[in-house]
Design an enzyme around this catalytic site. Structure first.
Site, PDB file in Angstrom:
ATOM      1  N   CYS A  65       0.833  -1.211   0.000  1.00  0.00           N
ATOM      2  CA  CYS A  65       0.000   0.000   0.000  1.00  0.00           C
ATOM      3  C   CYS A  65       0.867   1.261   0.000  1.00  0.00           C
ATOM      4  O   CYS A  65       1.606   1.512   0.957  1.00  0.00           O
ATOM      5  CB  CYS A  65      -0.903  -0.053   1.235  1.00  0.00           C
ATOM      6  SG  CYS A  65      -1.699   1.486   1.658  1.00  0.00           S
ATOM      7  N   CYS A  68       0.190   3.675   2.881  1.00  0.00           N
ATOM      8  CA  CYS A  68       0.697   3.068   4.128  1.00  0.00           C
ATOM      9  C   CYS A  68       2.198   3.305   4.252  1.00  0.00           C
ATOM     10  O   CYS A  68       2.695   3.606   5.339  1.00  0.00           O
ATOM     11  CB  CYS A  68       0.427   1.561   4.151  1.00  0.00           C
ATOM     12  SG  CYS A  68      -1.308   1.095   4.079  1.00  0.00           S
TER      13      CYS A  68
END
Length: 140
Positions: A65, A68
């Protein structure tokens, strides 16, 4: 107050103070002022969240991600600002899919705040360091 050792995950009873110069785990003897986020799994999640008298900030993330990855350093830096005030933990939803399903994680990163073992707040999307600090301060 009960706090979790970031090294061995043991529960420690610590007197509640405004600040701490030294605090070591009764089991492993390492400093519980080490505020690096703890990586949790399905087997350790409930034990840590339920036994923490301080708020627990959970970062549900995945290694693939992009947002993230951007938020990760901010999360780690924010963790250093709140020793024995807030516990920062991470859950890799790629490895811990049951936890992601249990909490209905639909997008990552998702931050959840737990107090007294119960979810009290949730926010999806990457936060910068300033907004992370504001989030934490709401629950101190």
């Amino acid at each position: 107050m009960r706090v979790i050792c970031p090294h061995c995950l043991s529960v420690n009873n610590v007197p509640k103070k405004e600040s701490y110069k030294k605090a070591n785990c009764g089991k492993c003897k390492k400093s519980i002022l080490d505020t690096k986020p703890i990586e949790l799994s399905e087997t350790t999640f409930d034990e840590v969240v339920v036994n923490s008298d301080i708020p627990v900030i959970v970062d549900f993330w995945a290694p693939w991600c992009g947002p993230c990855k951007m938020m990760g350093p901010n999360f780690e830096k924010s963790a250093t600002k709140f020793p024995l005030k807030t516990l920062f933990v991470k859950v890799n939803t790629e490895n811990e899919q049951n936890l992601g399903a249990r909490f209905g994680i639909r997008s990552i990163p998702t931050l959840m705040v737990f107090k007294d073992g119960k979810e009290v707040h949730r926010v999806s999307g990457a936060l910068d360091e300033s907004n992370l600090s504001k989030l934490v301060n709401q629950f101190l």
